[in-house]
Design a protein around this motif. Structure first.
Motif, PDB file in Angstrom:
ATOM      1  N   LEU A  25      -8.514  -4.629  -1.993  1.00  0.00           N
ATOM      2  CA  LEU A  25      -9.018  -6.073  -2.830  1.00  0.00           C
ATOM      3  C   LEU A  25      -8.252  -7.092  -2.726  1.00  0.00           C
ATOM      4  O   LEU A  25      -8.217  -8.468  -2.245  1.00  0.00           O
ATOM      5  N   ARG A  26      -7.026  -6.908  -3.044  1.00  0.00           N
ATOM      6  CA  ARG A  26      -5.716  -7.860  -3.136  1.00  0.00           C
ATOM      7  C   ARG A  26      -5.558  -8.307  -1.619  1.00  0.00           C
ATOM      8  O   ARG A  26      -5.273  -9.373  -1.278  1.00  0.00           O
ATOM      9  N   PHE A  27      -5.510  -7.283  -0.686  1.00  0.00           N
ATOM     10  CA  PHE A  27      -5.304  -7.711   0.802  1.00  0.00           C
ATOM     11  C   PHE A  27      -6.578  -8.466   1.427  1.00  0.00           C
ATOM     12  O   PHE A  27      -6.170  -9.579   2.096  1.00  0.00           O
ATOM     13  N   GLN A  28      -7.831  -8.313   1.048  1.00  0.00           N
ATOM     14  CA  GLN A  28      -8.912  -8.999   1.288  1.00  0.00           C
ATOM     15  C   GLN A  28      -8.870 -10.446   0.987  1.00  0.00           C
ATOM     16  O   GLN A  28      -8.841 -11.412   1.491  1.00  0.00           O
ATOM     17  N   LEU A  29      -8.397 -10.758  -0.435  1.00  0.00           N
ATOM     18  CA  LEU A  29      -7.995 -12.060  -0.992  1.00  0.00           C
ATOM     19  C   LEU A  29      -7.008 -12.657  -0.256  1.00  0.00           C
ATOM     20  O   LEU A  29      -7.226 -13.808   0.048  1.00  0.00           O
ATOM     21  N   LEU A  30      -5.944 -11.883   0.155  1.00  0.00           N
ATOM     22  CA  LEU A  30      -5.040 -12.752   0.914  1.00  0.00           C
ATOM     23  C   LEU A  30      -5.327 -13.017   2.122  1.00  0.00           C
ATOM     24  O   LEU A  30      -5.215 -14.112   2.736  1.00  0.00           O
ATOM     25  N   CYS A  31      -6.261 -12.105   2.814  1.00  0.00           N
ATOM     26  CA  CYS A  31      -6.551 -12.717   4.215  1.00  0.00           C
ATOM     27  C   CYS A  31      -7.628 -13.890   4.070  1.00  0.00           C
ATOM     28  O   CYS A  31      -7.540 -14.847   4.877  1.00  0.00           O
ATOM     29  N   ALA A  32      -8.461 -14.002   2.983  1.00  0.00           N
ATOM     30  CA  ALA A  32      -9.190 -15.135   2.804  1.00  0.00           C
ATOM     31  C   ALA A  32      -8.426 -16.301   2.623  1.00  0.00           C
ATOM     32  O   ALA A  32      -8.671 -17.310   3.115  1.00  0.00           O
TER      33      ALA A  32
ATOM     34  N   LEU B  64       0.721  -1.310   0.064  1.00  0.00           N
ATOM     35  CA  LEU B  64      -0.228  -0.181   0.037  1.00  0.00           C
ATOM     36  C   LEU B  64       1.055   1.281  -0.117  1.00  0.00           C
ATOM     37  O   LEU B  64       1.746   1.253   0.880  1.00  0.00           O
ATOM     38  N   ASP B  65       0.637   2.019  -1.004  1.00  0.00           N
ATOM     39  CA  ASP B  65       1.339   3.463  -0.988  1.00  0.00           C
ATOM     40  C   ASP B  65       0.254   4.755  -1.066  1.00  0.00           C
ATOM     41  O   ASP B  65      -0.908   4.563  -0.748  1.00  0.00           O
ATOM     42  N   LEU B  66       0.560   5.774  -1.482  1.00  0.00           N
ATOM     43  CA  LEU B  66      -0.431   6.565  -1.503  1.00  0.00           C
ATOM     44  C   LEU B  66      -1.329   6.762  -2.564  1.00  0.00           C
ATOM     45  O   LEU B  66      -2.608   7.344  -2.616  1.00  0.00           O
ATOM     46  N   HIS B  67      -1.138   5.876  -3.897  1.00  0.00           N
ATOM     47  CA  HIS B  67      -2.177   5.903  -4.784  1.00  0.00           C
ATOM     48  C   HIS B  67      -2.583   4.512  -5.156  1.00  0.00           C
ATOM     49  O   HIS B  67      -3.186   4.492  -6.280  1.00  0.00           O
ATOM     50  N   ASN B  68      -2.695   3.551  -4.405  1.00  0.00           N
ATOM     51  CA  ASN B  68      -3.125   2.496  -4.989  1.00  0.00           C
ATOM     52  C   ASN B  68      -3.998   1.587  -4.081  1.00  0.00           C
ATOM     53  O   ASN B  68      -4.188   0.449  -3.853  1.00  0.00           O
ATOM     54  N   TYR B  69      -4.701   2.391  -3.011  1.00  0.00           N
ATOM     55  CA  TYR B  69      -5.448   1.745  -2.132  1.00  0.00           C
ATOM     56  C   TYR B  69      -6.682   0.966  -2.554  1.00  0.00           C
ATOM     57  O   TYR B  69      -6.891  -0.131  -2.137  1.00  0.00           O
ATOM     58  N   SER B  70      -7.550   1.365  -3.577  1.00  0.00           N
ATOM     59  CA  SER B  70      -8.484   0.545  -4.117  1.00  0.00           C
ATOM     60  C   SER B  70      -7.825  -0.815  -4.425  1.00  0.00           C
ATOM     61  O   SER B  70      -8.853  -1.705  -4.142  1.00  0.00           O
ATOM     62  N   THR B  71      -7.021  -0.930  -5.182  1.00  0.00           N
ATOM     63  CA  THR B  71      -6.278  -2.290  -5.780  1.00  0.00           C
ATOM     64  C   THR B  71      -5.897  -3.042  -4.685  1.00  0.00           C
ATOM     65  O   THR B  71      -6.123  -4.239  -4.509  1.00  0.00           O
ATOM     66  N   TRP B  72      -5.099  -2.199  -3.797  1.00  0.00           N
ATOM     67  CA  TRP B  72      -4.253  -3.110  -2.607  1.00  0.00           C
ATOM     68  C   TRP B  72      -5.589  -3.652  -1.612  1.00  0.00           C
ATOM     69  O   TRP B  72      -5.394  -4.656  -1.208  1.00  0.00           O
TER      70      TRP B  72
END
Length: 122
Positions: free
Chosen positions: A20-27, A10-18
């Motif tokens: 979703l990917r983090f939710q998938l990683l946690c799943a 996660l950086d300053l400009h990629n929250y929406s993509t990050w």
């Protein structure tokens, strides 16, 4: 990347993509519940701490304090969401203003072009 790391933190400009990917990683890791509710039982606290650790591995350094200060994974998740929601809204307002300015400049340019064509007979 490791099994608990995303390709892009996660950086300053990629929250929406990050997000979703983090939710998938946690799943994938079986930790999804920790993002949805505060821990109640001791087992939930352990999972929440693991999710905070995974989250810390997947953000740039300037976001670490938000995660560390949070009482649990859900609080960290919500704090990041709140931070980026306000950033997103601010960006929308700025983009609307830029579009409005662009339209006004474009209309002004057309008016000048019409005046110039009228003077030159073109």
């Amino acid at each position: 990347m490791g099994k608990d790391r995303l390709d892009e933190p996660l950086d300053l400009h990629n929250y929406s993509t990050w997000k979703l990917r983090f939710q998938l990683l946690c799943a994938e890791l079986g930790y999804s519940r920790a993002l949805l509710q505060a821990p109640i039982a001791e087992a939930d606290v352990i999972i929440s701490d693991k999710v905070k650790s995974v989250m810390a591995k997947n953000v740039k350094n300037h976001h670490l304090e938000t995660i560390v200060r949070a009482a649990n994974a859900k609080a960290a998740w919500d704090a990041l969401a709140a931070t980026f929601a306000s950033t997103c809204n601010t960006r929308k307002v700025a983009l609307r203003q830029e579009l409005s300015d662009f339209k006004m400049a474009n209309e002004d340019g057309r008016a000048r072009q019409a005046v110039w064509q009228g003077k030159t007979g073109g």
